[in-house]
Design a protein around this motif. Structure first.
Motif, PDB file in Angstrom:
ATOM      1  N   ASP A   1      42.380  51.396  22.400  1.00  0.00           N
ATOM      2  CA  ASP A   1      41.777  51.597  23.714  1.00  0.00           C
ATOM      3  C   ASP A   1      42.660  50.860  24.723  1.00  0.00           C
ATOM      4  N   VAL A   2      43.719  51.523  25.150  1.00  0.00           N
ATOM      5  CA  VAL A   2      44.710  50.912  26.032  1.00  0.00           C
ATOM      6  C   VAL A   2      44.077  50.505  27.358  1.00  0.00           C
ATOM      7  N   GLU A   3      43.207  51.340  27.873  1.00  0.00           N
ATOM      8  CA  GLU A   3      42.579  51.046  29.156  1.00  0.00           C
ATOM      9  C   GLU A   3      41.719  49.778  29.058  1.00  0.00           C
ATOM     10  N   LEU A   4      41.057  49.590  27.927  1.00  0.00           N
ATOM     11  CA  LEU A   4      40.286  48.366  27.721  1.00  0.00           C
ATOM     12  C   LEU A   4      41.219  47.158  27.725  1.00  0.00           C
ATOM     13  N   GLY A   5      42.370  47.293  27.102  1.00  0.00           N
ATOM     14  CA  GLY A   5      43.342  46.203  27.098  1.00  0.00           C
ATOM     15  C   GLY A   5      43.826  45.866  28.502  1.00  0.00           C
ATOM     16  N   ILE A   6      44.104  46.884  29.288  1.00  0.00           N
ATOM     17  CA  ILE A   6      44.574  46.671  30.658  1.00  0.00           C
ATOM     18  C   ILE A   6      43.492  46.008  31.503  1.00  0.00           C
ATOM     19  N   ARG A   7      42.256  46.485  31.362  1.00  0.00           N
ATOM     20  CA  ARG A   7      41.144  45.891  32.121  1.00  0.00           C
ATOM     21  C   ARG A   7      40.946  44.429  31.740  1.00  0.00           C
ATOM     22  N   THR A   8      41.043  44.140  30.459  1.00  0.00           N
ATOM     23  CA  THR A   8      40.851  42.763  29.987  1.00  0.00           C
ATOM     24  C   THR A   8      41.935  41.848  30.523  1.00  0.00           C
ATOM     25  N   ILE A   9      43.181  42.277  30.427  1.00  0.00           N
ATOM     26  CA  ILE A   9      44.309  41.465  30.898  1.00  0.00           C
ATOM     27  C   ILE A   9      44.242  41.274  32.409  1.00  0.00           C
ATOM     28  N   ASP A  10      43.938  42.345  33.129  1.00  0.00           N
ATOM     29  CA  ASP A  10      43.842  42.228  34.589  1.00  0.00           C
ATOM     30  C   ASP A  10      42.694  41.327  35.005  1.00  0.00           C
ATOM     31  N   SER A  11      41.582  41.397  34.282  1.00  0.00           N
ATOM     32  CA  SER A  11      40.444  40.532  34.583  1.00  0.00           C
ATOM     33  C   SER A  11      40.810  39.067  34.371  1.00  0.00           C
ATOM     34  N   LEU A  12      41.526  38.785  33.298  1.00  0.00           N
ATOM     35  CA  LEU A  12      41.953  37.416  33.027  1.00  0.00           C
ATOM     36  C   LEU A  12      42.916  36.923  34.103  1.00  0.00           C
ATOM     37  N   ALA A  13      43.857  37.786  34.505  1.00  0.00           N
ATOM     38  CA  ALA A  13      44.877  37.396  35.479  1.00  0.00           C
ATOM     39  C   ALA A  13      44.278  37.110  36.855  1.00  0.00           C
ATOM     40  N   GLU A  14      43.190  37.800  37.182  1.00  0.00           N
ATOM     41  CA  GLU A  14      42.585  37.677  38.510  1.00  0.00           C
ATOM     42  C   GLU A  14      41.350  36.780  38.526  1.00  0.00           C
ATOM     43  N   ALA A  15      41.059  36.144  37.405  1.00  0.00           N
ATOM     44  CA  ALA A  15      39.808  35.388  37.274  1.00  0.00           C
ATOM     45  C   ALA A  15      39.775  34.150  38.157  1.00  0.00           C
ATOM     46  N   SER A  16      38.594  33.877  38.693  1.00  0.00           N
ATOM     47  CA  SER A  16      38.337  32.610  39.373  1.00  0.00           C
ATOM     48  C   SER A  16      37.912  31.598  38.306  1.00  0.00           C
ATOM     49  N   PRO A  17      37.789  30.314  38.673  1.00  0.00           N
ATOM     50  CA  PRO A  17      37.414  29.308  37.660  1.00  0.00           C
ATOM     51  C   PRO A  17      36.113  29.598  36.933  1.00  0.00           C
ATOM     52  N   LYS A  18      35.185  30.303  37.570  1.00  0.00           N
ATOM     53  CA  LYS A  18      33.887  30.553  36.945  1.00  0.00           C
ATOM     54  C   LYS A  18      33.757  31.961  36.347  1.00  0.00           C
ATOM     55  N   THR A  19      34.779  32.772  36.493  1.00  0.00           N
ATOM     56  CA  THR A  19      34.734  34.126  35.945  1.00  0.00           C
ATOM     57  C   THR A  19      34.692  34.077  34.420  1.00  0.00           C
TER      58      THR A  19
ATOM     59  N   LEU B   1      50.665  49.213  29.778  1.00  0.00           N
ATOM     60  CA  LEU B   1      50.190  47.978  29.145  1.00  0.00           C
ATOM     61  C   LEU B   1      51.351  47.006  28.921  1.00  0.00           C
ATOM     62  N   PHE B   2      52.414  47.485  28.304  1.00  0.00           N
ATOM     63  CA  PHE B   2      53.557  46.614  28.013  1.00  0.00           C
ATOM     64  C   PHE B   2      54.308  46.203  29.273  1.00  0.00           C
ATOM     65  N   GLY B   3      54.164  46.982  30.332  1.00  0.00           N
ATOM     66  CA  GLY B   3      54.812  46.637  31.595  1.00  0.00           C
ATOM     67  C   GLY B   3      54.258  45.375  32.218  1.00  0.00           C
ATOM     68  N   ARG B   4      53.120  44.907  31.745  1.00  0.00           N
ATOM     69  CA  ARG B   4      52.520  43.677  32.255  1.00  0.00           C
ATOM     70  C   ARG B   4      53.096  42.415  31.614  1.00  0.00           C
ATOM     71  N   LEU B   5      53.903  42.569  30.562  1.00  0.00           N
ATOM     72  CA  LEU B   5      54.447  41.407  29.860  1.00  0.00           C
ATOM     73  C   LEU B   5      55.423  40.634  30.743  1.00  0.00           C
ATOM     74  N   ASP B   6      55.310  39.316  30.711  1.00  0.00           N
ATOM     75  CA  ASP B   6      56.251  38.450  31.418  1.00  0.00           C
ATOM     76  C   ASP B   6      57.396  38.015  30.506  1.00  0.00           C
ATOM     77  N   LEU B   7      57.152  38.012  29.206  1.00  0.00           N
ATOM     78  CA  LEU B   7      58.147  37.571  28.232  1.00  0.00           C
ATOM     79  C   LEU B   7      57.864  38.301  26.931  1.00  0.00           C
ATOM     80  N   LEU B   8      58.910  38.766  26.248  1.00  0.00           N
ATOM     81  CA  LEU B   8      58.743  39.459  24.974  1.00  0.00           C
ATOM     82  C   LEU B   8      59.518  38.725  23.894  1.00  0.00           C
ATOM     83  N   VAL B   9      58.788  38.309  22.873  1.00  0.00           N
ATOM     84  CA  VAL B   9      59.365  37.596  21.731  1.00  0.00           C
ATOM     85  C   VAL B   9      59.289  38.516  20.520  1.00  0.00           C
ATOM     86  N   MET B  10      60.340  38.531  19.701  1.00  0.00           N
ATOM     87  CA  MET B  10      60.329  39.350  18.480  1.00  0.00           C
ATOM     88  C   MET B  10      60.533  38.477  17.257  1.00  0.00           C
TER      89      MET B  10
END
Length: 296
Positions: free
Chosen positions: A116-134, A213-222
């Motif tokens: 569920d790629v869209e769920l992953g994107i929503r989760t990551i975006d929610s975390l990135a934009e979260a306030s201290p109490k979110t 989804l992968f375009g949101r990565l800041d760093l990629l480790v293999m």
């Protein structure tokens, strides 16, 4: 040499994961330098850092993430979340629907197109934009039952993490050239995907939905495994551990040897492609030797 407190925490995590204490050598050799790089990125951009960790089945992604998390939290006092692309699998019911409408091989979780790629994107975006109490709900998948945990059982994360360690066997992968899909790579493709429908569908998913989804990565480790042949050996070990830890539970889907070989065949094409294509473009490459130790 790192502080006594960090070394103690690192050792305690090794013991918790039932790992050999010889891995203490990796604290200064691998984990501290990588944590420093991540900390520098956070200081420069002042935003949540999404770190992708790529590695074939059995490469040690979970261990790697857990140990790196200790260093980031203890040395840099960061808030760190571990997230796996495996926790984004579609429910079994949705995969059954895909199997009917697109191709029967899509019943098997793991390949691009079964998340569920869209769920992953929503989760990551929610975390990135979260306030201290979110409070963000973190999806979780139960591999033993081959189905998503009910949302009531998902983890919760309060506030914005400094770092999300996001792992997956094809994390950051790109699509293959269409011409490479024609010839089957194993008996699974030859016998069960004669018309190349499944291969093309999986490849197109990488071109489209996963790219965002992968375009949101800041760093990629293999974590680069020695060869595809090692994947079965290490994945088999994981399956035996799963069987031991879930002994007595009902409705399990722990695989026997024949089932596991067929299961791994679903991943062979993309794994081999990544081993050739990916090392030259990742931000940090760690080779995993035959003894399962990380090399630089």
């Amino acid at each position: 040499m790192e502080s006594t407190e960090l070394r103690f925490s690192f050792l305690r995590k090794l013991q918790e994961l039932m790992l050999d204490e010889v891995l203490m050598e990796d604290l200064d050799r691998i984990y501290v330098p990588l944590a420093n790089m991540i900390a520098e990125g956070l200081n420069i951009e002042d935003k949540m850092q999404l770190i992708g960790v790529n590695g074939a089945q059995g490469a040690g992604k979970t261990t790697f993430g857990n140990l790196l998390k200790v260093v980031l939290e203890e040395k840099f006092k960061m808030k760190v979340l571990l997230l796996s692309i495996d926790d984004l699998y579609l429910t079994r019911a949705k995969r059954e629907q895909l199997a009917k409408e697109v191709h029967p091989l899509l019943i098997t979780r793991g390949v691009p197109g079964t998340h569920d790629v869209e769920l992953g994107i929503r989760t990551i975006d929610s975390l990135a934009e979260a306030s201290p109490k979110t409070v963000t709900k973190i999806p979780r998948f139960n591999k033993a039952t081959d189905d998503q945990w009910p949302e009531a059982n998902w983890d919760k994360f309060e506030g914005r993490p400094d770092v999300v360690l996001f792992d997956g066997w094809f994390m950051g992968a790109c699509e293959q050239p269409d011409g490479d899909l024609t010839e089957p790579i194993n008996s699974l493709e030859e016998l069960e995907d004669k018309d190349c429908v499944w291969r093309k569908y999986v490849n197109n998913q990488l071109k489209e939905r996963y790219r965002d989804l992968f375009g949101r990565l800041d760093l990629l480790v293999m974590l680069q495994v020695p060869s595809f042949e090692k994947v079965y050996e290490w994945r088999s070990l994981q399956e035996r551990k799963l069987k031991m830890t879930t002994l007595g539970q009902k409705n399990l889907r722990v695989m026997d040897e024949l089932e596991l070989r067929r299961f791994i065949s679903h991943y062979e094409r993309l794994t081999r492609f990544m081993l050739r294509e990916m090392p030259s473009r990742v931000d940090m490459l760690f080779k995993v030797n035959d003894n399962h130790r990380i090399c630089i």
